[in-house]
Design a protein around this motif. Sequence first.
Motif, mmCIF file in Angstrom:
data_model
loop_
_atom_site.group_PDB
_atom_site.id
_atom_site.type_symbol
_atom_site.label_atom_id
_atom_site.label_comp_id
_atom_site.label_asym_id
_atom_site.label_seq_id
_atom_site.Cartn_x
_atom_site.Cartn_y
_atom_site.Cartn_z
ATOM 1 N N HIS A 144 15.700 -22.198 7.808
ATOM 2 C CA HIS A 144 15.548 -23.379 8.655
ATOM 3 C C HIS A 144 14.505 -24.381 8.163
ATOM 4 O O HIS A 144 14.336 -25.439 8.778
ATOM 5 N N LYS A 145 13.812 -24.034 7.075
ATOM 6 C CA LYS A 145 12.832 -24.947 6.449
ATOM 7 C C LYS A 145 11.843 -25.530 7.466
ATOM 8 O O LYS A 145 11.571 -26.727 7.493
ATOM 9 N N LEU A 146 11.313 -24.641 8.310
ATOM 10 C CA LEU A 146 10.362 -25.059 9.339
ATOM 11 C C LEU A 146 8.955 -25.159 8.765
ATOM 12 O O LEU A 146 8.614 -24.463 7.800
ATOM 13 N N ASP A 147 8.146 -26.012 9.370
ATOM 14 C CA ASP A 147 6.738 -26.104 9.006
ATOM 15 C C ASP A 147 6.026 -24.832 9.436
ATOM 16 O O ASP A 147 6.566 -24.017 10.190
ATOM 17 N N HIS A 148 4.752 -24.709 9.005
ATOM 18 C CA HIS A 148 3.992 -23.497 9.332
ATOM 19 C C HIS A 148 3.879 -23.317 10.842
ATOM 20 O O HIS A 148 4.114 -22.235 11.360
ATOM 21 N N PHE A 149 3.498 -24.372 11.562
ATOM 22 C CA PHE A 149 3.428 -24.323 13.022
ATOM 23 C C PHE A 149 4.528 -25.198 13.600
ATOM 24 O O PHE A 149 4.726 -26.328 13.179
ATOM 25 N N VAL A 150 5.238 -24.631 14.577
ATOM 26 C CA VAL A 150 6.337 -25.323 15.248
ATOM 27 C C VAL A 150 6.157 -25.086 16.743
ATOM 28 O O VAL A 150 5.655 -24.038 17.165
ATOM 29 N N TRP A 194 12.584 -18.350 9.080
ATOM 30 C CA TRP A 194 11.698 -19.481 9.382
ATOM 31 C C TRP A 194 11.624 -20.459 8.215
ATOM 32 O O TRP A 194 11.789 -21.663 8.391
ATOM 33 N N ILE A 195 11.349 -19.940 7.017
ATOM 34 C CA ILE A 195 11.043 -20.787 5.860
ATOM 35 C C ILE A 195 12.291 -21.158 5.057
ATOM 36 O O ILE A 195 12.545 -22.327 4.786
ATOM 37 N N GLY A 252 2.083 -24.501 19.862
ATOM 38 C CA GLY A 252 2.755 -24.239 18.599
ATOM 39 C C GLY A 252 2.627 -22.772 18.215
ATOM 40 O O GLY A 252 1.701 -22.082 18.648
ATOM 41 N N SER A 259 3.449 -19.858 14.793
ATOM 42 C CA SER A 259 3.817 -19.542 13.421
ATOM 43 C C SER A 259 4.617 -18.246 13.478
ATOM 44 O O SER A 259 4.501 -17.501 14.455
#
Length: 72
Positions: free
Chosen positions: A53-59, A49-50, A25, A27
């Motif tokens: 694409h509304k991604l979580d902290h770790f992808v 990122w945020i 993963g 960040s």
Amino acid sequence: MRQALRAKIVEVCSKKIAVKGEDVGVSFYAFFANKNDDPELLMEAATWWIKTHKLDHFVKARKILAMIEGGL
């Protein structure tokens, strides 16, 4: 997102996958040095990122790599 940042993301994700495997993963902080020497670029990555694409902290790095290579 500017091309230089896209290239950095591809480079970092590819290296992490090669070293740690397909399930590693990341960040968005992984694409920057520990000092805030380019706040505009950091905010560009954070926004993509945020906000975009509304991604979580770790992808998973594989997912980020696919998104970048797919033009997102």
